[in-house]
Structures are given as C-alpha cells and as structure tokens.
Design a protein around this motif. Structure first.
Motif, short mmCIF file in Angstrom:
data_model
loop_
_atom_site.label_atom_id
_atom_site.label_comp_id
_atom_site.label_asym_id
_atom_site.label_seq_id
_atom_site.Cartn_x
_atom_site.Cartn_y
_atom_site.Cartn_z
N SER A 37 0.74 -1.22 -0.06
CA SER A 37 0.00 0.14 -0.23
C SER A 37 0.66 1.22 -0.07
N LYS A 38 0.21 2.10 -0.46
CA LYS A 38 0.90 3.68 -0.25
C LYS A 38 -0.15 4.57 -0.15
N ASN A 39 0.21 5.69 0.43
CA ASN A 39 -0.70 6.86 0.79
C ASN A 39 -0.49 8.08 -0.21
N VAL A 40 -1.50 8.48 -0.92
CA VAL A 40 -1.31 9.54 -1.94
C VAL A 40 -1.79 10.63 -1.33
N ASP A 41 -1.24 11.95 -1.58
CA ASP A 41 -1.76 13.34 -1.09
C ASP A 41 -2.70 13.83 -2.41
N VAL A 42 -3.90 14.13 -2.07
CA VAL A 42 -4.91 14.99 -3.05
C VAL A 42 -5.26 16.33 -2.55
N TYR A 43 -4.90 17.15 -3.27
CA TYR A 43 -5.19 18.54 -2.76
C TYR A 43 -6.34 19.21 -3.33
N VAL A 44 -7.52 19.74 -2.46
CA VAL A 44 -8.39 20.32 -2.97
C VAL A 44 -8.70 21.82 -2.70
N LYS A 45 -8.75 22.56 -3.71
CA LYS A 45 -9.03 23.95 -3.45
C LYS A 45 -10.17 24.60 -3.99
N ASN A 46 -10.72 25.76 -3.15
CA ASN A 46 -12.37 26.67 -3.58
C ASN A 46 -11.55 27.74 -4.23
N ASN A 47 -11.89 27.40 -5.39
CA ASN A 47 -11.72 28.29 -6.51
C ASN A 47 -12.74 29.72 -6.85
N GLY A 48 -13.81 29.43 -6.11
CA GLY A 48 -15.17 30.02 -6.32
C GLY A 48 -14.96 31.52 -5.42
N SER A 49 -15.94 31.99 -5.33
CA SER A 49 -16.40 33.31 -4.45
C SER A 49 -17.16 33.03 -3.45
N GLY A 50 -17.90 31.69 -3.24
CA GLY A 50 -18.79 31.25 -2.14
C GLY A 50 -17.97 30.12 -1.39
#
Length: 446
Positions: free
Chosen positions: A327-340
């Motif tokens: 097994s391996k851990n993978v980093d996933v990055y989520v960003k809020n690119n909106g105005s709300g």
C-alpha cells in the motif's frame, strides 16, 4: 500418518482458501449512528445509494440504522423534521459504524398586526435573516397573522412585506432576535399602512406575488391585474411612479410596451411588469393607474442577490507504482476557486471507479467548510491486492461538496510482482517431492 491422508492435505487447503475468498466478497454489516448535541436521534431517515439505487431505513431509539452492503465507500445522509440534514461517509468492510451529527432547528414565530386597528394581517411575506451569516428563511402569515419558520441557532432580523403596508424590518433594536437551543416567539409585530397607496372610485391594482427573489442582472416579471369596480367602462393610463435609479422597468402586454389599458366596468385586465435588477438589495417598484380622478397603485418588491460562484479544483499524482500486496498513501489537494464558501468537501470514489486489482480508501475526513481560496489536503490509501496481476490500472476519483463537484481524474497505478515468490514456490514444490519420495522409499519396501 497414512499416505492417503498426506495427499489430501493440499486439496483441503485449496478448499479453505476458496471459502475464505468467497466470504470476503459477501455483504458486510454497517451501522449508522445519528445523534445531535444531546445524544441519539431516533426516527431519523437514513439513506445510501448503491449502484444508483437508494436504500433507506429509520433509526431506532438508540439512533442506530443498520445496512448490509457490498465492500466499498458509501455516502450516507440523515434527515428528520426539526433538524437540518446531515451526512457522513464510511468504507464498508473496514468501517462498521459511521456517525452523523444533525443540527437542531428551532421555530421563530410572531404575529403581524395592523398598527392602527390591531387586527391580524394575513398573507404577509416574512423573511428571516441571520445577521451573522446573511442566510435567509422565508414564510408567510396565516389567517390569524401568525408566522412560524424553522431556523438554526443565531441572531435574526425579521422583514415583513404586505400589500398596502409599509415595508417593516425588526431586529430587537439592532441586537437581533436570539434563537438559542429553543423556539422563540417574538410577540406582536405592528406594521403601518402606506398613506401613498390609494384605490379610489373603482380602479384597483393587485398582484398574486408582490415579492420576488432574483439574481442581479437576471430578468424578473410580475403579473399585475387592473380591476375596474366602477359603473362605466374606462381607459386607464398606466405608468411607473417609483423605481430604483437606472432600472429599465417596462409595462407589457405580451411583447408590446403599453401606456394605457382599457377595462370594461366590473371586469379585469392583466399586464406584465418586467425589469432587470442592477444591484443587490431590497427594492420597491410602484405602478400607478388612473383615469379622471380615479386612480390606484400597487407596490412590487424585488430582493436581488449577487450570484455566488462555486468552483472546486483538485490535484493529485498522475502515476503510482505498487508491488502486489503493498500500500501507499497519496496526497490529493482540493482548492476552493470560487467566490462562495463550500461545505461538506470530500473525495468521492464509487465502486466502478476502483479496479478489481486495487483497494482504495480516503483516510482524511471530509472538510465541513472550505473558504474561497482555501485548500485542503486529503490522504488516499491505495493498495494493490496480493493476487493482483502485473499491469497498469486507472483509479478514478473526483472532489465534491454540497454545492459543486469536479470532473473525474485518474491515477495510473502500475502493479509489479516480486520474483522471490516464484523462488519460494519452487522451494516448496521441491520439498514436497522429496517428502513424497521418502515416503515411497520407506513404505514401498514393505
């Protein structure tokens, strides 16, 4: 030990392995615990989608709802009257329990009355606004002038709109009506008649929906009915008396712009008032109709809001190499690119998104909120099954929130197998052959 018994051992071992692998694919139980700040919530409706089909159950007195589901990651929702809906995720097969916490709703109520007569005002439009978050709840008064609207904890202002009355806003002298863990009755709300609104002789202007909510730069239309209650037929001049500065307010019959309406005695005609809000806020438009001293008017209310832009983006590695059984851990990055502001942000993977040779689970819990410009790191654990064949598979996922979701992306996972297992297998086979030869040599001479 007899020779026949020894020869049966490999067969029995194979049957045991087949039975074990079959049971691993069977449905697994998972319990959903629904609770609020005070403890378990019984009678809540819990739902989950499995292959596009919604399965539901109700929680018992201990707040538990039980499911039996195939292995995989699932998104559960819970709802009950008096609460805002809640949600939670679980990986069936790894997690046997998921907890969903519901937010209590409490009733904010009051009675709207005529300030001059003390009589209740029915069919008044009520807007309750949270003074801290600007979230609004709407409703209306019944025949007794009473409104009752569920809200969450917070400080609120109450806006009252009614035909032929002044727009009235009350917020407990600026402090806001405070709802805290219980329902609140704020008493009588007196509203005054608008002295500028008249309906003389016979003409009357009315509309079924005097207040509407619309986005800035989107068109809104009102149907206004002109009734001639007089004793003669009349042609009425119609015009816009008051409107926000810069707004283009049109009076229409179909696609034709009009300035006069002919109405027979005892009859009515309907025309449209059309405009496009240019700015956010609460606005009033006054329409008048008149003929030879016979005049009337109606006020239209437009609550315009700025269109909130909800956008998500996420990034992750494009490739990953795994040896079978690791097994391996993978980093996933989520960003809020909106105005709300976004809520309930998480990584979503369905059963069809995970290849048969892999297991995948999101280790990081969902983010309850993600402000504009803010990022969140999620950890996804990816496992190549021990019996996985060498090759490359695509693992799909996407970022989702209550307001938006991204397109799917994939990681190409290359699975490799170690040659050491081949050497071990050959060694075991040689030992088995030697043992068999020894048995034949020893017992075969007798």
């Amino acid at each position: 030990m007899k020779l026949s018994t020894i020869l049966l051992l490999p067969i029995l071992l194979s049957l045991f392995l087949i039975a074990t692998s079959t049971s691993a694919l069977a449905d697994s139980p998972v319990s959903v615990l629904v609770k609020d700040k005070n403890g378990a919530v019984g009678g809540a409706l819990v739902s989950v989608q499995v292959n596009g089909i919604t399965h539901s159950t109700q929680t018992d007195l201990n707040g538990i709802g039980n499911f039996s589901l195939p292995p995989g990651q699932y998104y559960f929702t819970a709802s009950k009257t008096g609460y805002a809906s809640g949600s939670g995720t679980a990986t069936v097969g790894d997690n046997s329990t998921v907890t969903i916490i519901l937010t209590n709703l409490y009733t904010l109520s009051g009675t709207v009355i005529d300030s001059a007569t003390g009589q209740p005002v029915k069919d008044a439009a009520i807007t309750i606004t949270n003074k801290e978050t600007d979230k609004s709840y709407t409703g209306g008064t019944n025949d007794n002038g009473v409104f009752s609207i569920p809200v969450s904890n917070g400080y609120y202002s109450v806006t009252v709109r009614a035909p032929f009355y002044q727009l009235t806003v009350m917020d407990d002298k600026g402090a806001g009506y405070h709802v805290l863990d219980s329902s609140l009755y704020i008493g009588y709300l007196p509203i005054a008649t608008d002295n500028n609104i008249t309906s003389l002789n016979g003409v009357k202007l009315t509309t079924d929906y005097p207040g509407k909510v619309i986005k800035v730069n989107q068109t809104v239309t009102f149907d206004v009915t002109l009734t001639n209650n007089g004793i003669v037929d009349k042609s009425y001049a119609v015009s816009v008396k008051d409107a926000p500065a810069g707004w283009n307010v049109q009076l229409l019959s179909g696609s034709d712009v009009i300035s006069r309406v002919f109405v027979e005695k005892g009859s009515s005609r309907t025309f449209q008032v059309k405009t496009t809000p240019l700015s956010a806020g609460s606005h009033v438009i006054t329409i008048v109709a008149g003929s030879e001293g016979d005049s009337g008017q109606v006020q239209l209310y437009v609550d315009s809001t700025i269109d909130t832009d909800y956008k998500l983006e996420f990034s992750m590695p494009e490739n990953l190499s795994l040896a079978a059984g690791t097994s391996k851990n993978v980093d996933v990055y989520v960003k809020n690119n909106g105005s709300g502001k976004l809520s309930s942000v998480r990584i979503d993977m369905g059963n069809d998104d995970i290849p048969e040779s892999l297991n995948a689970e999101v280790v990081t819990r969902e983010a309850s909120e993600l402000a504009p410009g803010e990022s969140k790191r999620f950890v996804v654990k990816i496992t190549a099954k021990a019996d996985a064949s060498e090759g490359t598979e695509r693992l799909y996922m996407r970022a989702v929130s209550a307001e938006a979701k991204t397109e799917q992306k994939y990681i190409e996972v290359s699975v490799t197998r170690s040659n050491s297992w081949l050497g071990i297998g050959i060694g075991i086979a040689l030992l088995a052959i030697l043992a068999f030869g020894f048995i034949v040599w020893k017992y075969g001479r007798r």
